[in-house]
Each structure stands twice: as C-alpha cells, then as structure tokens.
Design a protein around this motif. Structure first.
Motif, PDB file in Angstrom:
ATOM      1  N   LYS A  92      41.093  58.475  26.871  1.00  0.00           N
ATOM      2  CA  LYS A  92      40.660  58.692  28.263  1.00  0.00           C
ATOM      3  C   LYS A  92      39.831  57.520  28.762  1.00  0.00           C
ATOM      4  N   MET A  93      38.904  57.055  27.938  1.00  0.00           N
ATOM      5  CA  MET A  93      38.074  55.916  28.322  1.00  0.00           C
ATOM      6  C   MET A  93      38.923  54.680  28.586  1.00  0.00           C
ATOM      7  N   ARG A  94      39.889  54.443  27.703  1.00  0.00           N
ATOM      8  CA  ARG A  94      40.759  53.279  27.885  1.00  0.00           C
ATOM      9  C   ARG A  94      41.563  53.401  29.168  1.00  0.00           C
ATOM     10  N   ASN A  95      42.120  54.572  29.419  1.00  0.00           N
ATOM     11  CA  ASN A  95      42.909  54.779  30.644  1.00  0.00           C
ATOM     12  C   ASN A  95      42.052  54.625  31.896  1.00  0.00           C
ATOM     13  N   MET A  96      40.811  55.136  31.831  1.00  0.00           N
ATOM     14  CA  MET A  96      39.920  55.017  32.987  1.00  0.00           C
ATOM     15  C   MET A  96      39.488  53.571  33.220  1.00  0.00           C
ATOM     16  N   LEU A  97      39.356  52.811  32.123  1.00  0.00           N
ATOM     17  CA  LEU A  97      39.049  51.382  32.266  1.00  0.00           C
ATOM     18  C   LEU A  97      40.210  50.636  32.914  1.00  0.00           C
ATOM     19  N   TRP A  98      41.427  51.013  32.517  1.00  0.00           N
ATOM     20  CA  TRP A  98      42.615  50.429  33.158  1.00  0.00           C
ATOM     21  C   TRP A  98      42.616  50.756  34.644  1.00  0.00           C
ATOM     22  N   LEU A  99      42.347  52.018  34.952  1.00  0.00           N
ATOM     23  CA  LEU A  99      42.358  52.455  36.346  1.00  0.00           C
ATOM     24  C   LEU A  99      41.277  51.742  37.154  1.00  0.00           C
ATOM     25  N   TYR A 100      40.086  51.618  36.564  1.00  0.00           N
ATOM     26  CA  TYR A 100      38.989  50.900  37.237  1.00  0.00           C
ATOM     27  C   TYR A 100      39.404  49.461  37.546  1.00  0.00           C
ATOM     28  N   THR A 101      39.983  48.819  36.538  1.00  0.00           N
ATOM     29  CA  THR A 101      40.412  47.423  36.718  1.00  0.00           C
ATOM     30  C   THR A 101      41.459  47.318  37.808  1.00  0.00           C
ATOM     31  N   ASN A 102      42.414  48.238  37.820  1.00  0.00           N
ATOM     32  CA  ASN A 102      43.479  48.194  38.825  1.00  0.00           C
ATOM     33  C   ASN A 102      42.955  48.456  40.233  1.00  0.00           C
ATOM     34  N   ILE A 103      42.038  49.420  40.361  1.00  0.00           N
ATOM     35  CA  ILE A 103      41.486  49.729  41.689  1.00  0.00           C
ATOM     36  C   ILE A 103      40.732  48.532  42.245  1.00  0.00           C
ATOM     37  N   CYS A 104      39.860  47.955  41.413  1.00  0.00           N
ATOM     38  CA  CYS A 104      39.063  46.807  41.879  1.00  0.00           C
ATOM     39  C   CYS A 104      39.946  45.595  42.126  1.00  0.00           C
ATOM     40  N   SER A 105      40.942  45.408  41.264  1.00  0.00           N
ATOM     41  CA  SER A 105      41.856  44.279  41.451  1.00  0.00           C
ATOM     42  C   SER A 105      42.640  44.424  42.740  1.00  0.00           C
ATOM     43  N   GLN A 106      43.110  45.641  43.029  1.00  0.00           N
ATOM     44  CA  GLN A 106      43.862  45.877  44.258  1.00  0.00           C
ATOM     45  C   GLN A 106      42.972  45.662  45.480  1.00  0.00           C
ATOM     46  N   CYS A 107      41.721  46.046  45.364  1.00  0.00           N
ATOM     47  CA  CYS A 107      40.777  45.829  46.464  1.00  0.00           C
ATOM     48  C   CYS A 107      40.636  44.338  46.746  1.00  0.00           C
ATOM     49  N   LEU A 108      40.522  43.550  45.670  1.00  0.00           N
ATOM     50  CA  LEU A 108      40.392  42.099  45.844  1.00  0.00           C
ATOM     51  C   LEU A 108      41.669  41.492  46.429  1.00  0.00           C
ATOM     52  N   VAL A 109      42.817  42.031  46.017  1.00  0.00           N
ATOM     53  CA  VAL A 109      44.089  41.555  46.584  1.00  0.00           C
ATOM     54  C   VAL A 109      44.139  41.858  48.081  1.00  0.00           C
ATOM     55  N   ASP A 110      43.733  43.077  48.455  1.00  0.00           N
ATOM     56  CA  ASP A 110      43.715  43.456  49.866  1.00  0.00           C
ATOM     57  C   ASP A 110      42.770  42.556  50.660  1.00  0.00           C
ATOM     58  N   ILE A 111      41.608  42.274  50.081  1.00  0.00           N
ATOM     59  CA  ILE A 111      40.640  41.415  50.767  1.00  0.00           C
ATOM     60  C   ILE A 111      41.188  39.996  50.911  1.00  0.00           C
ATOM     61  N   ASP A 112      41.818  39.506  49.841  1.00  0.00           N
ATOM     62  CA  ASP A 112      42.378  38.155  49.917  1.00  0.00           C
ATOM     63  C   ASP A 112      43.493  38.081  50.954  1.00  0.00           C
ATOM     64  N   THR A 113      44.255  39.168  51.088  1.00  0.00           N
ATOM     65  CA  THR A 113      45.298  39.209  52.122  1.00  0.00           C
ATOM     66  C   THR A 113      44.679  39.053  53.502  1.00  0.00           C
ATOM     67  N   ARG A 114      43.518  39.671  53.712  1.00  0.00           N
ATOM     68  CA  ARG A 114      42.823  39.554  54.994  1.00  0.00           C
ATOM     69  C   ARG A 114      42.337  38.131  55.214  1.00  0.00           C
ATOM     70  N   TYR A 115      41.821  37.534  54.164  1.00  0.00           N
ATOM     71  CA  TYR A 115      41.377  36.147  54.298  1.00  0.00           C
ATOM     72  C   TYR A 115      42.559  35.197  54.537  1.00  0.00           C
ATOM     73  N   GLU A 116      43.712  35.570  53.995  1.00  0.00           N
ATOM     74  CA  GLU A 116      44.904  34.751  54.221  1.00  0.00           C
ATOM     75  C   GLU A 116      45.256  34.711  55.702  1.00  0.00           C
ATOM     76  N   GLN A 117      45.037  35.816  56.395  1.00  0.00           N
ATOM     77  CA  GLN A 117      45.284  35.833  57.840  1.00  0.00           C
ATOM     78  C   GLN A 117      44.361  34.853  58.558  1.00  0.00           C
TER      79      GLN A 117
END
Length: 385
Positions: A241-266
């Motif tokens: 469970k801890m490992r899966n939640m760490l994966w999920l945490y990483t993916n959520i934060c990574s996706q947030c950064l991707v979304d933010i970078d997309t905004r900066y790309e504009q």
C-alpha cells in the motif's frame, strides 16, 4: 539509502529473492519468553507510525499546493501591464490567464492528494489496526494462560518433589528403627504409608499439570504461528500500500507540474510573437505629440540688456563685483519667494545661469525662463562645468 544503492548495484532480480518467514525466525527457547512476539508487535506499531508520518507528509504537501494555488489565483487578479500596447499587451493578457490556470492546477493537485491518498491511507490504517487488535488480544490471552498453567505446573512439581523426599525419609527412618518395639515400628510404617500415598497423589497432579501444560503449549504454538503468518500478511499489505501510494503521489505531483508547464508553454508561444519594434511603433502612432522641435535659445549679453538691479545692488559698483566664469550654472536647493521685483522666485531643482556674484549673499543670474534677477547664494549649489 546506502543499503538501497548497494542493492541496486547487485542487480538482483526481485523474483530471485527468497522470502523469509516470520513464523520461522521469531521463536525463543525459554518457555515463557515473549521476545519474538514483542518484536513483531513493535514492528507492527512502527508500520502504523510510518503510515501516520506519510499521511502527515501528504497533508503538508497538500497544504503547500493549496496555499500556492490560492496565492497564484490572487496574483492573477493583479493589474498587469495596464499601459502596455501591441504584442506586449497581448502577452501579458495570456500570462494573466495562464497564471489563473496554474493556480487551478495547484488546487486540483491539493484536492487529489487529500482524496486519493490521505483518505485512502487513513481508511487502510484503521482497517489494519482493527485486525491487529483482534489478533493481539487473542495472543495476550494465550500467553497469559500459558504462563498461568506453567506456574501451576511449577507448584505441582515442587509439591511432588517435596512429597517424594518426605516418603524417602520415612522409609529410611523405618529401616533404621526396625529393632524398636513393634508398636513403634507400626507407627513408623503408618507414617511411611501416608507419605507414600501423598507422593503418589502429588505425582498424579504433577503429571496432570505437565500434560495440561503441553496441550496449552501446543495450542500457543499453533496460535503464535497463525499470528506470525497474519502479521506477515498485514506487513506485506502495508508495504504494498505504501509503495502504491508513493507511486500515486509521484504521478499526481508530476501531472500537476506537466499541467503547469503546459500553461507556461502558452506564455512562451506568446513571447515568440512579441515584437519590440512593433510595440514601439504602436506607442508612437498612438501617443505622438508632433514633429516640430523648440527653436534655438540665443545668448543674451548682460551688459547689452536692460536689466534693473535692486537698490542695494545698484549702490555697489559693478566694476568692483567679482566676476564669475561665463555660463556657470547652479541648481536651487530650496524654494525661495522673491521679496522684490528685482529678485527671482526659485523652486527646488530650478537651473540658473550665474552672470555675476554681487557679494557673499547674492547672485545675479538668468532663470530658465530667461528672466534675470538676483537670488540668495545660500539657496543654490554650483554645478560642475
């Protein structure tokens, strides 16, 4: 961390790792020892604390994203480039819009961290806590009962050993007194018989206690083995469970950064179309004031001008007035209001040309509006040539 790096260097396949068992490695030779049980219980508590710490970590990270998102949205409400024109104006509008979207992305990240990780882990932790509690309550009763039966067996053994010792002593005494009168011998025989009966009864109780203790021991061993297996299963669930939640945490934060970078790309794309020359041309075309320049200001010789001096100046022979270098300039340090028509009004920062130094108190010069007159020396500062 160093152990993990060492493990990576060995390049051992996960499938090649032999899984050790709690049930094979947490026993003790001492009958009443609970060292193995205590260590497993401690590990379970450590695992619970690990989940609690991770939940707190996620909460703090969520608060950071929440604060950042709110501040970014407040920042997006700021007035930005109100006086800009052309492509810079368009770029700043896009920056304003994308800043708002960045704030929204951070708020979404905070929400996802809470709903997908914090709530899930809290529910998981509570479920594991209940399962551990049930198993630990069973084991506490089993351990307590085993110790109680063991203590009873020790008491029976002590009674049995004393009874056997008393029977042996009675027999020895009888053998030593066989030459005594028959009445005395009969008494000793009766005592020996009584001691032998007591020893036999103690022996039966001792055997019964050992038999009972062995049954309890077997039951404890079976319960403890089941406990070890259950705790190992819970620990595997927790780590997974801890490992899966760490994966999920990483993916959520990574996706947030991707979304933010997309905004900066504009914003970057808008900047690519930002043309400095075009914006300057727009400003000039919209705000220009004309193409005609001021006419030349010609030099006016003091001696050829019809300038009247104040009475106190006229009394002084100009031939005796010390001369100042032509075009020496001064700047007004303070505001001064003329006290007579011959004096000049001064405003702080006014530039003047000194024509003559009347005395240590007065200058005679020309104002920027070409008006000539006197003004106090202490109100101005000579500028370097």
């Amino acid at each position: 961390y160093n152990e993990y790096k060492s493990y990576l260097r060995t390049k051992v396949s996960m499938s090649a790792i032999e899984e050790l068992k709690l049930v094979d490695n947490f026993w003790g030779s001492e009958f009443n020892s609970t060292t193995g049980y205590d260590r497993i219980t401690q590990r379970m508590k450590q695992g619970k604390q690990s989940i609690t710490d991770y939940v707190e970590f996620i909460k703090k990270r969520s608060q950071i994203e929440l604060k950042y998102g709110r501040e970014m949205m407040q920042l997006a409400n700021s007035i930005l480039g109100r006086d800009e024109l052309g492509t810079m104006h368009s770029t700043l509008e896009i920056l304003h819009k994308e800043t708002l979207e960045i704030g929204k992305a951070a708020l979404q990240c905070a929400t996802a961290l809470n709903s997908k990780i914090v709530e899930d882990l809290n529910e998981f932790k509570e479920k594991q806590r209940e399962e551990r509690r049930q198993r630990e309550e069973v084991m506490k009763k089993v351990i307590s009962n085993k110790k109680r039966i063991y203590d009873h067996m020790i008491r029976c053994k002590s009674v049995y050993e004393k009874a056997c010792s008393d029977a042996d002593k009675s027999s020895e005494i009888l053998q030593q007194n066989m030459t005594q009168p028959s009445k005395k011998v009969d008494e000793l025989k009766a005592k020996m018989k009584h001691a032998q009966v007591a020893a036999e009864n103690a022996d039966k109780k001792y055997i019964e206690s050992v038999t009972s203790l062995e049954k309890v021991r077997q039951g404890w061993e079976s319960d403890y083995a089941a406990y070890c297996q259950k705790m190992q299963a819970l620990e595997k669930q927790r780590l997974t469970k801890m490992r899966n939640m760490l994966w999920l945490y990483t993916n959520i934060c990574s996706q947030c950064l991707v979304d933010i970078d997309t905004r900066y790309e504009q914003v970057r794309k808008a900047l690519e179309h930002c043309n400095v020359v075009y914006d300057i041309n727009v400003y000039i075309n919209q705000k220009k004031t004309g193409t005609s320049r001021p006419i030349e200001i010609k030099y006016i010789n003091y001696y050829n001008s019809n300038v009247s001096l104040p009475q106190e100046v006229k009394k002084t022979s100009l031939s005796k007035v010390p001369q100042i270098n032509d075009y020496e300039r001064v700047v007004a340090l303070y505001e001064y209001t003329a006290q007579s028509p011959e004096e000049l009004d001064l405003a702080q920062g006014d530039l003047l040309v000194v024509i003559k130094k009347i005395d240590e108190i007065w200058y005679y010069g020309r104002h920027k509006n070409d008006k000539c007159g006197v003004f106090p020396v202490s109100y101005v500062k000579v500028l370097p040539m």
